[in-house]
Design a protein around this motif. Sequence first.
Motif, PDB file in Angstrom:
ATOM      1  N   ASP A 130      58.312   4.883  76.907  1.00 19.79           N
ATOM      2  CA  ASP A 130      58.242   5.186  75.471  1.00 19.79           C
ATOM      3  C   ASP A 130      59.476   4.766  74.687  1.00 19.79           C
ATOM      4  N   ASP A 131      60.683   5.112  75.172  1.00 17.13           N
ATOM      5  CA  ASP A 131      61.850   4.963  74.319  1.00 17.13           C
ATOM      6  C   ASP A 131      63.127   4.568  75.050  1.00 17.13           C
ATOM      7  N   LYS A 132      63.018   4.139  76.290  1.00 22.05           N
ATOM      8  CA  LYS A 132      64.208   3.766  77.061  1.00 22.05           C
ATOM      9  C   LYS A 132      64.375   2.256  77.036  1.00 22.05           C
ATOM     10  N   ARG A 133      65.578   1.799  76.705  1.00 24.31           N
ATOM     11  CA  ARG A 133      65.835   0.369  76.688  1.00 24.31           C
ATOM     12  C   ARG A 133      66.158  -0.155  78.078  1.00 24.31           C
ATOM     13  N   PHE A 134      65.587  -1.314  78.400  1.00 24.13           N
ATOM     14  CA  PHE A 134      65.943  -1.962  79.649  1.00 24.13           C
ATOM     15  C   PHE A 134      67.388  -2.439  79.562  1.00 24.13           C
ATOM     16  N   SER A 135      68.014  -2.589  80.733  1.00 23.50           N
ATOM     17  CA  SER A 135      69.389  -3.037  80.812  1.00 23.50           C
ATOM     18  C   SER A 135      69.564  -4.345  80.047  1.00 23.50           C
ATOM     19  N   GLY A 136      70.567  -4.385  79.189  1.00 22.19           N
ATOM     20  CA  GLY A 136      70.865  -5.594  78.452  1.00 22.19           C
ATOM     21  C   GLY A 136      70.166  -5.706  77.112  1.00 22.19           C
ATOM     22  N   VAL A 137      69.245  -4.810  76.822  1.00 22.94           N
ATOM     23  CA  VAL A 137      68.536  -4.842  75.538  1.00 22.94           C
ATOM     24  C   VAL A 137      69.404  -4.143  74.487  1.00 22.94           C
ATOM     25  N   PRO A 138      69.694  -4.827  73.382  1.00 22.61           N
ATOM     26  CA  PRO A 138      70.590  -4.230  72.379  1.00 22.61           C
ATOM     27  C   PRO A 138      69.964  -3.015  71.705  1.00 22.61           C
ATOM     28  N   ASP A 139      70.838  -2.167  71.185  1.00 22.10           N
ATOM     29  CA  ASP A 139      70.330  -0.938  70.580  1.00 22.10           C
ATOM     30  C   ASP A 139      69.674  -1.190  69.219  1.00 22.10           C
ATOM     31  N   ARG A 140      69.551  -2.454  68.813  1.00 24.86           N
ATOM     32  CA  ARG A 140      68.723  -2.785  67.636  1.00 24.86           C
ATOM     33  C   ARG A 140      67.243  -2.537  67.927  1.00 24.86           C
ATOM     34  N   PHE A 141      66.906  -2.459  69.210  1.00 27.23           N
ATOM     35  CA  PHE A 141      65.529  -2.231  69.627  1.00 27.23           C
ATOM     36  C   PHE A 141      65.349  -0.747  69.955  1.00 27.23           C
ATOM     37  N   SER A 142      64.296  -0.142  69.415  1.00 28.59           N
ATOM     38  CA  SER A 142      64.017   1.245  69.766  1.00 28.59           C
ATOM     39  C   SER A 142      62.512   1.460  69.861  1.00 28.59           C
ATOM     40  N   GLY A 143      62.119   2.393  70.718  1.00 26.39           N
ATOM     41  CA  GLY A 143      60.713   2.713  70.906  1.00 26.39           C
ATOM     42  C   GLY A 143      60.464   4.178  70.620  1.00 26.39           C
ATOM     43  N   SER A 144      59.235   4.475  70.202  1.00 26.00           N
ATOM     44  CA  SER A 144      58.870   5.852  69.927  1.00 26.00           C
ATOM     45  C   SER A 144      57.362   5.999  70.030  1.00 26.00           C
ATOM     46  N   ILE A 145      56.910   7.240  70.100  1.00 27.08           N
ATOM     47  CA  ILE A 145      55.472   7.518  70.021  1.00 27.08           C
ATOM     48  C   ILE A 145      55.240   8.569  68.942  1.00 27.08           C
ATOM     49  N   ASP A 146      54.048   8.562  68.382  1.00 26.15           N
ATOM     50  CA  ASP A 146      53.681   9.482  67.306  1.00 26.15           C
ATOM     51  C   ASP A 146      52.279  10.005  67.592  1.00 26.15           C
ATOM     52  N   SER A 147      52.200  11.245  68.009  1.00 30.34           N
ATOM     53  CA  SER A 147      50.892  11.806  68.366  1.00 30.34           C
ATOM     54  C   SER A 147      49.973  11.933  67.164  1.00 30.34           C
ATOM     55  N   SER A 148      50.536  12.094  65.962  1.00 29.66           N
ATOM     56  CA  SER A 148      49.681  12.276  64.784  1.00 29.66           C
ATOM     57  C   SER A 148      48.868  11.010  64.485  1.00 29.66           C
ATOM     58  N   SER A 149      49.442   9.852  64.773  1.00 26.40           N
ATOM     59  CA  SER A 149      48.723   8.589  64.564  1.00 26.40           C
ATOM     60  C   SER A 149      48.222   8.005  65.875  1.00 26.40           C
ATOM     61  N   ASN A 150      48.484   8.724  66.949  1.00 26.48           N
ATOM     62  CA  ASN A 150      48.113   8.274  68.305  1.00 26.48           C
ATOM     63  C   ASN A 150      48.602   6.863  68.597  1.00 26.48           C
ATOM     64  N   SER A 151      49.847   6.624  68.239  1.00 26.33           N
ATOM     65  CA  SER A 151      50.356   5.273  68.401  1.00 26.33           C
ATOM     66  C   SER A 151      51.802   5.277  68.898  1.00 26.33           C
ATOM     67  N   ALA A 152      52.177   4.152  69.472  1.00 30.83           N
ATOM     68  CA  ALA A 152      53.556   3.886  69.856  1.00 30.83           C
ATOM     69  C   ALA A 152      54.099   2.832  68.901  1.00 30.83           C
TER      70      ALA A 152
END
Lengths: 122, 110
Positions: free
Chosen positions: B52-74
């Motif tokens: 859901d929200d963990k960056r792979f090694s080497g991926v800059p923190d400009r990238f972020s992930g999240s999920i939203d149950s209200s819209s049932n989407s990531a």
Amino acid sequence: QVQLQESGPGLVRPSETLSLTCTVSGGSISSGDHFWSWVRQPAGKGLQWIGRIYTSGYTYYNPSLKSRVALSLDTSKNHFSLNLTSVTAADTAVYYCVSSSYYAFWSGPHAWGKGTTVTVSS
Amino acid sequence: NFMLTQPHSISESPGKTVTISCTRSGGNIADNFVQWYRQRPGTSPTNVIYEDDKRFSGVPDRFSGSIDSSSNSASLTLSGLKPEDEADYYCQSYDGSSWVFGGGTRLTVL
């Protein structure tokens, strides 16, 4: 991190069997820490998971391809293989071999091969 | 079983922030982790986000992930867009036995 390299024919005739091999380096296919899978991608389209195999020989296939797919592995050569029977033009794609965690298969591929293009045509 | 639906394409300017959605049809988005991959033309996918929200090694923190149950989407959010962010982005989840991939989103950085 393991590295993976696909190999096999780039052209397969319709109704014949597509056979690819994935050679693993930087780790042992027998380590028990990984599932080994194949993923394919038709030109200009998305990714489709084909199936996975474990060092024990356990396999699980995408239900949509199950009747035509077989995965195997050769621990002496540190490689695993894909056989897809009765191919049609719809099987034309880039085929990737990938590794994933045995303990967290849900987390998807962790390492990808460079991919090999297979064209089904007479 | 379920499907993951992504917008076909998104365009944004350098320096801006863009969010790519991945909507699950059937079941709850929180039922299974979501991963994100980037694929530049002619290359194999690379890992960006896992669980859901963990960056792979080497991926800059400009990238972020999240999920939203209200819209049932990531969502995958890229901030401070750079020309090299131009690529196809795929979400992926798990239905208990198989990997399920979204159809991919072509991100164009104008």
